[in-house]
Design a protein around this motif. Structure first.
Motif, PDB file in Angstrom:
ATOM      1  N   ALA A 180      37.002  -6.748  22.105  1.00  0.00           N
ATOM      2  CA  ALA A 180      36.524  -5.579  21.350  1.00  0.00           C
ATOM      3  C   ALA A 180      36.959  -4.298  22.056  1.00  0.00           C
ATOM      4  O   ALA A 180      36.742  -4.127  23.249  1.00  0.00           O
ATOM      5  CB  ALA A 180      35.011  -5.625  21.229  1.00  0.00           C
ATOM      6  N   LYS A 181      37.591  -3.404  21.281  1.00  0.00           N
ATOM      7  CA  LYS A 181      38.071  -2.140  21.856  1.00  0.00           C
ATOM      8  C   LYS A 181      36.978  -1.089  21.933  1.00  0.00           C
ATOM      9  O   LYS A 181      37.087  -0.121  22.665  1.00  0.00           O
ATOM     10  CB  LYS A 181      39.222  -1.584  21.009  1.00  0.00           C
ATOM     11  CG  LYS A 181      40.488  -2.395  21.075  1.00  0.00           C
ATOM     12  CD  LYS A 181      41.562  -1.677  20.285  1.00  0.00           C
ATOM     13  CE  LYS A 181      42.853  -2.462  20.289  1.00  0.00           C
ATOM     14  NZ  LYS A 181      43.899  -1.777  19.532  1.00  0.00           N
ATOM     15  N   LYS A 182      35.915  -1.285  21.126  1.00  0.00           N
ATOM     16  CA  LYS A 182      34.836  -0.306  21.076  1.00  0.00           C
ATOM     17  C   LYS A 182      33.507  -1.044  20.943  1.00  0.00           C
ATOM     18  O   LYS A 182      33.486  -2.261  20.731  1.00  0.00           O
ATOM     19  CB  LYS A 182      35.032   0.643  19.885  1.00  0.00           C
ATOM     20  CG  LYS A 182      36.288   1.518  19.979  1.00  0.00           C
ATOM     21  CD  LYS A 182      36.488   2.344  18.725  1.00  0.00           C
ATOM     22  CE  LYS A 182      37.825   3.086  18.752  1.00  0.00           C
ATOM     23  NZ  LYS A 182      37.786   4.258  19.621  1.00  0.00           N
ATOM     24  N   THR A 183      32.424  -0.295  21.060  1.00  0.00           N
ATOM     25  CA  THR A 183      31.082  -0.836  20.825  1.00  0.00           C
ATOM     26  C   THR A 183      30.658  -0.447  19.417  1.00  0.00           C
ATOM     27  O   THR A 183      30.758   0.727  19.039  1.00  0.00           O
ATOM     28  CB  THR A 183      30.089  -0.281  21.863  1.00  0.00           C
ATOM     29  OG1 THR A 183      30.505  -0.708  23.166  1.00  0.00           O
ATOM     30  CG2 THR A 183      28.684  -0.786  21.609  1.00  0.00           C
ATOM     31  N   TYR A 184      30.209  -1.440  18.630  1.00  0.00           N
ATOM     32  CA  TYR A 184      29.815  -1.213  17.240  1.00  0.00           C
ATOM     33  C   TYR A 184      28.325  -1.500  17.066  1.00  0.00           C
ATOM     34  O   TYR A 184      27.800  -2.467  17.635  1.00  0.00           O
ATOM     35  CB  TYR A 184      30.610  -2.135  16.298  1.00  0.00           C
ATOM     36  CG  TYR A 184      32.093  -1.915  16.346  1.00  0.00           C
ATOM     37  CD1 TYR A 184      32.698  -0.959  15.544  1.00  0.00           C
ATOM     38  CD2 TYR A 184      32.909  -2.672  17.196  1.00  0.00           C
ATOM     39  CE1 TYR A 184      34.069  -0.747  15.585  1.00  0.00           C
ATOM     40  CE2 TYR A 184      34.282  -2.469  17.244  1.00  0.00           C
ATOM     41  CZ  TYR A 184      34.850  -1.503  16.434  1.00  0.00           C
ATOM     42  OH  TYR A 184      36.209  -1.303  16.483  1.00  0.00           O
ATOM     43  N   GLY A 185      27.654  -0.668  16.290  1.00  0.00           N
ATOM     44  CA  GLY A 185      26.234  -0.898  16.062  1.00  0.00           C
ATOM     45  C   GLY A 185      25.727  -0.121  14.866  1.00  0.00           C
ATOM     46  O   GLY A 185      26.497   0.528  14.148  1.00  0.00           O
TER      47      GLY A 185
END
Length: 579
Positions: free
Chosen positions: A438-443
């Motif tokens: 994962a290149k980023k944090t998603y939420g």
């Protein structure tokens, strides 16, 4: 979840829409007698040729499509010869990087970018269907798995644009069609480099080997690092070791921009303006430069023909310009007039057009090798693919810098079509890349029970007598996590009001691994999932929704199901920003 059963299609058609060149490939699902895929690559403008065609598209003055590729460029030349006008577009994929709504034609006029890309995909897909029909007779559209190649560096918004363009082009009938896959260009090339490797090389690519793919195209340079999970005789399987990266403006077309910067300085503002307005002369000069660029090696001189500019630039004027240029520059940048209208560029000047791009590429490769070593692994192979990898100068530079580290640096026999072949292989086996980083944090934005030790007082809200903290970032996936290609994340949601008919779930993204609240400076709204949850008179319980998200594929997929488990069709993931 996002894939049909592998027996549900008969053929894969992969479209490689590139900045500089485009093509397509066809592969039947059924393998040959030796168990190998049967992949054919085609030039959309000449199906006897297995290379790609220049990405150029021509429209008339009413914005109606005329021609594509090399045929579009030839037709444009005919129009100009006849004293007519048309809108020829090149390098328009670069506009998508910046999400421009319009692109500029060679003569400075503008058209909507979606129209250009839609017509490009329509043209190539129609050519592919005609070719497949010639091969097998009747073609059932629903039995085709389409694959579009996209740079690994692109955001979810870019990928959504391509899916929309595919719908507009008539390739699939809706955005979430399981008949359409996106293949990250260097991932496809990674599969191809192993599958098409010579037997001697393939035997060295053992389980546990680390392979870096340097996909050098016209616009972007994409880099992936994969660890092989298979031995040479086994079916290809790998996982992503570190997130894909590279540079969005490091491709070969930017060499052209540096060359044109030189022309502007050499010709002066007035003559350069005439060069820009003389569309045919500009096309001819850039075409000649493309040939020089592909063959250039250090210590070689290059000849530029200025006769295309005709009376705008006679021999005396050219001689004067050369003299003025040489007075402003050091010896190794000095030009020479050859004959009446040719100018010889010294090796140092020609090399300078590449140098900034090469430094960026080499520094990024070195950085990624270091990241791999920090994971206690070692890069064993670097495969150079894409049209720019045909440059002997680029190959020289990469070998000189990295081969001393005990890394094998390899260029497939036809690097320009590696991505198309790889996209076909990916279409045949999309689970070949078993996991991605994962290149980023998603939420999402949630409410949680208020804790005065953790939550600021200004976040406290009271709902029906209970204390909650609002704006809490509830993470699905965190940056740096390894996410399986079929790994799903589910959440259950209930509407707040009984008469609610639409549920909107807002998604957020951040470059940080750990965040607490959605209104922190590093957090951005990614988009929202709009769900049709039923009629006003239904109970809140009957409107309960289970949202399932998949992050380990080449794009984010989202589906929603009702209380009874049936999929909600009126469910759309809308992206708000280029994250």
């Amino acid at each position: 979840m996002y894939l049909k059963d592998d027996t549900a299609f008969t053929h894969v058609i992969a479209i490689d829409f590139g900045t500089g060149a485009s093509g397509y490939g066809i592969a039947p699902r059924v393998l040959d007698k030796e168990g190998k895929p049967r992949i054919e690559v085609f030039n959309p403008c000449d199906d006897s040729d297995d290379q790609k065609t220049p990405t150029a598209i021509l429209f008339d003055n009413n914005m109606q499509f005329i021609e594509f590729g090399s045929q579009g460029m030839s037709r444009y030349a005919e129009l100009l010869d006849d004293g007519e006008r048309g809108l020829l577009f090149q390098n328009y994929k670069m506009h998508l990087l910046h999400m421009h709504s319009n692109a500029k034609s060679l003569d400075g006029r503008e058209m909507p970018l979606m129209l250009l890309i839609k017509e490009t995909l329509r043209y190539i897909s129609n050519k592919a269907l005609i070719k497949l029909q010639e091969q097998v007779g009747k073609v059932v559209p629903t039995k085709i798995r389409w694959v579009l190649t996209v740079p690994a560096l692109w955001s979810e918004e870019h990928k959504l644009f391509m899916r929309k363009a595919a719908v507009e082009a008539g390739i699939v009938d809706h955005m979430n069609s399981s008949n359409l896959l996106l293949c990250l260009e260097p991932e496809g090339a990674s599969i191809q480099c192993r599958e098409d490797a010579e037997p001697g090389l393939k035997e060295q690519m053992l389980k546990g080997s680390v392979v870096m793919v340097l996909d050098c195209g016209g616009g972007t340079v994409d880099i992936t690092v994969h660890k092989l999970l298979c031995d040479p005789v086994e079916k290809f399987l790998c996982n992503e070791l570190i997130p894909s990266s590279g540079g969005c403006e490091w491709g070969s077309k930017y060499v052209d921009l540096y060359f044109e910067e030189f022309l502007k300085e050499f010709l002066g503002d007035k003559l350069y303006k005439q060069y820009q307005l003389n569309a045919m002369a500009r096309l001819d000069i850039l075409r000649d430069f493309e040939i020089l660029k592909r063959k250039f090696k250090l210590n070689e001189r290059c000849m530029i023909k200025f006769s295309y500019l005709g009376e705008d630039l006679n021999t005396n004027k050219l001689q004067q310009l050369v003299k003025e240029h040489n007075s402003r520059h050091q010896q190794d940048f000095h030009l020479k007039l050859k004959g009446l209208s040719n100018v010889e560029l010294p090796s140092a000047l020609m090399a300078s057009f590449f140098q900034t791009l090469f430094e960026n590429i080499k520094n990024k490769v070195a950085q990624l090798i270091h990241q791999v070593e920090q994971k206690k692994e070692k890069v064993n192979f670097i495969f150079m693919v894409g049209g720019f990898s045909e440059s002997p100068f680029l190959k020289q530079e990469i070998i000189k810098r990295f081969e001393t580290n005990g890394i094998q640096i390899l260029v497939p026999r036809r690097p320009q079509v590696s991505v198309i072949r790889g996209a076909c292989l990916f279409g045949l086996s999309p689970r070949s890349i078993s996991s991605r980083i994962a290149k980023k944090t998603y939420g999402i934005n949630t409410l949680t029970t208020y804790d005065q030790e953790r939550h600021p007082h200004n976040k406290k809200v009271i709902i029906e007598g209970e204390e909650f903290s609002e704006d809490v970032f509830d993470a699905f996936v965190r940056k740096g996590d390894s996410v399986g290609c079929d790994e799903v994340h589910t959440k259950i949601y209930c509407p707040v009001r009984s008469r609610q008919t639409i549920m909107r779930i807002i998604f957020y993204v951040t470059d940080k691994r750990e965040v607490e609240f959605v209104d922190e400076q590093s957090v951005f709204q990614l988009g929202e999932l709009c769900i049709d949850i039923g009629k006003p008179f239904q109970s809140v319980e009957d409107k309960t929704v289970k949202v399932t998200l998949l992050f380990g594929a080449t794009q984010i997929y989202a589906t929603a199901t009702n209380k009874d488990g049936t999929e909600i069709k009126n469910c759309e993931f809308k992206f708000e920003c280029g994250q």
